[in-house]
Design a protein around this motif. Structure first.
Motif, mmCIF file in Angstrom:
data_model
loop_
_atom_site.group_PDB
_atom_site.id
_atom_site.type_symbol
_atom_site.label_atom_id
_atom_site.label_comp_id
_atom_site.label_asym_id
_atom_site.label_seq_id
_atom_site.Cartn_x
_atom_site.Cartn_y
_atom_site.Cartn_z
ATOM 1 N N THR A 71 -79.620 -109.975 34.177
ATOM 2 C CA THR A 71 -80.732 -109.731 35.105
ATOM 3 C C THR A 71 -81.037 -108.262 35.359
ATOM 4 O O THR A 71 -82.142 -107.956 35.776
ATOM 5 N N GLN A 72 -80.085 -107.357 35.125
ATOM 6 C CA GLN A 72 -80.358 -105.977 35.481
ATOM 7 C C GLN A 72 -80.169 -104.992 34.363
ATOM 8 O O GLN A 72 -81.008 -104.132 34.163
ATOM 9 N N ASP A 73 -79.079 -105.119 33.634
ATOM 10 C CA ASP A 73 -78.827 -104.160 32.563
ATOM 11 C C ASP A 73 -79.953 -104.156 31.540
ATOM 12 O O ASP A 73 -80.233 -103.150 30.918
ATOM 13 N N ASN A 74 -80.582 -105.298 31.355
ATOM 14 C CA ASN A 74 -81.517 -105.443 30.248
ATOM 15 C C ASN A 74 -82.959 -105.640 30.683
ATOM 16 O O ASN A 74 -83.737 -106.247 29.960
ATOM 17 N N ILE A 75 -83.324 -105.116 31.826
ATOM 18 C CA ILE A 75 -84.700 -105.269 32.307
ATOM 19 C C ILE A 75 -85.699 -104.748 31.269
ATOM 20 O O ILE A 75 -86.733 -105.336 31.045
ATOM 21 N N GLU A 76 -85.334 -103.665 30.610
ATOM 22 C CA GLU A 76 -86.244 -103.061 29.633
ATOM 23 C C GLU A 76 -86.045 -103.631 28.226
ATOM 24 O O GLU A 76 -86.763 -103.270 27.313
ATOM 25 N N LYS A 77 -85.047 -104.499 28.050
ATOM 26 C CA LYS A 77 -84.752 -105.029 26.719
ATOM 27 C C LYS A 77 -85.364 -106.403 26.549
ATOM 28 O O LYS A 77 -85.644 -107.112 27.497
ATOM 29 N N ASP A 78 -85.525 -106.801 25.297
ATOM 30 C CA ASP A 78 -86.081 -108.114 25.019
ATOM 31 C C ASP A 78 -85.010 -109.192 25.223
ATOM 32 O O ASP A 78 -83.821 -108.902 25.364
ATOM 33 N N THR A 79 -85.429 -110.430 25.229
ATOM 34 C CA THR A 79 -84.544 -111.557 25.476
ATOM 35 C C THR A 79 -83.440 -111.636 24.427
ATOM 36 O O THR A 79 -82.279 -111.897 24.754
ATOM 37 N N HIS A 80 -83.782 -111.399 23.175
ATOM 38 C CA HIS A 80 -82.794 -111.460 22.095
ATOM 39 C C HIS A 80 -81.647 -110.480 22.346
ATOM 40 O O HIS A 80 -80.472 -110.838 22.266
ATOM 41 N N THR A 81 -81.972 -109.243 22.656
ATOM 42 C CA THR A 81 -80.961 -108.212 22.915
ATOM 43 C C THR A 81 -80.119 -108.576 24.126
ATOM 44 O O THR A 81 -78.896 -108.402 24.116
ATOM 45 N N THR A 82 -80.754 -109.093 25.152
ATOM 46 C CA THR A 82 -80.034 -109.494 26.357
ATOM 47 C C THR A 82 -79.017 -110.593 26.045
ATOM 48 O O THR A 82 -77.873 -110.544 26.495
ATOM 49 N N LEU A 83 -79.425 -111.573 25.245
ATOM 50 C CA LEU A 83 -78.496 -112.652 24.881
ATOM 51 C C LEU A 83 -77.365 -112.139 23.996
ATOM 52 O O LEU A 83 -76.207 -112.539 24.167
ATOM 53 N N VAL A 84 -77.670 -111.249 23.064
ATOM 54 C CA VAL A 84 -76.617 -110.661 22.226
ATOM 55 C C VAL A 84 -75.610 -109.926 23.119
ATOM 56 O O VAL A 84 -74.392 -110.074 22.953
ATOM 57 N N ASP A 85 -76.108 -109.155 24.076
ATOM 58 C CA ASP A 85 -75.222 -108.436 25.002
ATOM 59 C C ASP A 85 -74.347 -109.411 25.797
ATOM 60 O O ASP A 85 -73.170 -109.145 26.031
ATOM 61 N N THR A 86 -74.917 -110.532 26.188
ATOM 62 C CA THR A 86 -74.178 -111.541 26.946
ATOM 63 C C THR A 86 -73.054 -112.142 26.105
ATOM 64 O O THR A 86 -71.906 -112.215 26.546
ATOM 65 N N PHE A 87 -73.383 -112.564 24.893
ATOM 66 C CA PHE A 87 -72.355 -113.148 24.021
ATOM 67 C C PHE A 87 -71.326 -112.106 23.588
ATOM 68 O O PHE A 87 -70.159 -112.431 23.378
ATOM 69 N N THR A 88 -71.734 -110.847 23.470
ATOM 70 C CA THR A 88 -70.792 -109.772 23.144
ATOM 71 C C THR A 88 -69.784 -109.596 24.279
ATOM 72 O O THR A 88 -68.586 -109.428 24.040
ATOM 73 N N TYR A 89 -70.275 -109.657 25.518
ATOM 74 C CA TYR A 89 -69.375 -109.548 26.668
ATOM 75 C C TYR A 89 -68.325 -110.663 26.627
ATOM 76 O O TYR A 89 -67.128 -110.415 26.811
ATOM 77 N N ILE A 90 -68.765 -111.883 26.374
ATOM 78 C CA ILE A 90 -67.836 -113.014 26.303
ATOM 79 C C ILE A 90 -66.861 -112.814 25.139
ATOM 80 O O ILE A 90 -65.651 -113.008 25.299
ATOM 81 N N LYS A 91 -67.365 -112.406 24.002
ATOM 82 C CA LYS A 91 -66.522 -112.207 22.812
ATOM 83 C C LYS A 91 -65.468 -111.131 23.066
ATOM 84 O O LYS A 91 -64.326 -111.255 22.622
ATOM 85 N N ASN A 92 -65.835 -110.070 23.795
ATOM 86 C CA ASN A 92 -64.898 -108.978 24.075
ATOM 87 C C ASN A 92 -63.758 -109.394 25.006
ATOM 88 O O ASN A 92 -62.733 -108.721 25.060
ATOM 89 N N ASP A 93 -63.943 -110.473 25.745
ATOM 90 C CA ASP A 93 -62.901 -110.987 26.638
ATOM 91 C C ASP A 93 -62.638 -112.459 26.302
ATOM 92 O O ASP A 93 -62.375 -113.278 27.170
ATOM 93 N N PHE A 94 -62.727 -112.758 25.013
ATOM 94 C CA PHE A 94 -62.718 -114.142 24.565
ATOM 95 C C PHE A 94 -61.441 -114.896 24.927
ATOM 96 O O PHE A 94 -61.498 -116.063 25.319
ATOM 97 N N ASP A 95 -60.298 -114.259 24.802
ATOM 98 C CA ASP A 95 -59.038 -114.938 25.114
ATOM 99 C C ASP A 95 -59.044 -115.466 26.546
ATOM 100 O O ASP A 95 -58.615 -116.598 26.800
ATOM 101 N N PHE A 96 -59.551 -114.661 27.472
ATOM 102 C CA PHE A 96 -59.613 -115.095 28.868
ATOM 103 C C PHE A 96 -60.576 -116.263 29.025
ATOM 104 O O PHE A 96 -60.246 -117.279 29.641
ATOM 105 N N PHE A 97 -61.765 -116.146 28.442
ATOM 106 C CA PHE A 97 -62.743 -117.234 28.555
ATOM 107 C C PHE A 97 -62.201 -118.519 27.939
ATOM 108 O O PHE A 97 -62.417 -119.608 28.463
#
Length: 191
Positions: A71-97
């Protein structure tokens, strides 16, 4: 937050992640966690009331970070980039998730649905997009939308996150027809 405070919480989270691969959350003790984290019990209790408070805070910290990305980091970014950033965050902490997804106490599926619902509510055009996408009353379309998001993310986590963040973005975008929905909504807004 001090560096020491952040490090301690990181040690606790890493210990919890490792231990949940060995035993259930219900069987886990504070002693197990503190021993694995290399801290004493009093240090643990400086941060958390008990293991339930610890889990609630860790879960909330992750959801807050994801909400911020969406909702905030990607206000200026398109939906695709925002979703990639979201899945990257999950992937970077994947063991915990992955371990919390298997923890009954967390109720991962419900957490994802509730989280997705909160994110959807933050977008004023969401109701129109969902109605246009499914062609059914909003509340029914919303349930399908939320169930689709939850099942795709849960499956990805449960199966080891083999797909890259970019591949998951493509999958979720195609299933939810995000690009088409946004394009259709933008055309309606311009009329």
């Amino acid at each position: 937050m001090s560096k020491r405070h952040t490090e301690t919480k990181t040690y606790i989270k890493e210990a919890l992640t490792h231990l949940l691969n060995e035993k259930s959350f219900e069987d886990l003790t504070i002693s197990d966690i503190t021993r694995k984290a290399g801290i004493n019990r009093s240090t643990f209790y400086l941060h958390y009331k008990d293991k339930y408070d610890m889990m609630a805070q860790l879960k909330q910290d992750n959801l807050d970070s994801l909400y911020h990305i969406l909702t905030q980091d990607n206000i200026e970014k398109d939906t695709h980039t925002t979703l990639v950033d979201t899945f990257t965050y999950i992937k970077n902490d994947f063991d915990f998730f992955q371990v919390i997804a298997k923890t009954a106490y967390v109720n991962f599926s419900k957490s994802i649905k509730d989280f997705a619902y909160d994110v959807i509510l933050s977008f004023p055009q969401a109701q129109d997009i969902i109605i246009n996408h499914y062609g059914v009353p909003y509340h029914y379309g919303l349930q399908v939308y939320l169930a689709s998001i939850e099942s795709l993310i849960s499956y990805w986590v449960a199966t080891g996150g083999k797909e890259s963040p970019e591949e998951m973005t493509d999958i979720i975008s195609k299933v939810l027809k995000i690009d088409e929905s946004i394009s259709h909504n933008n055309q309606q807004t311009q009329k």
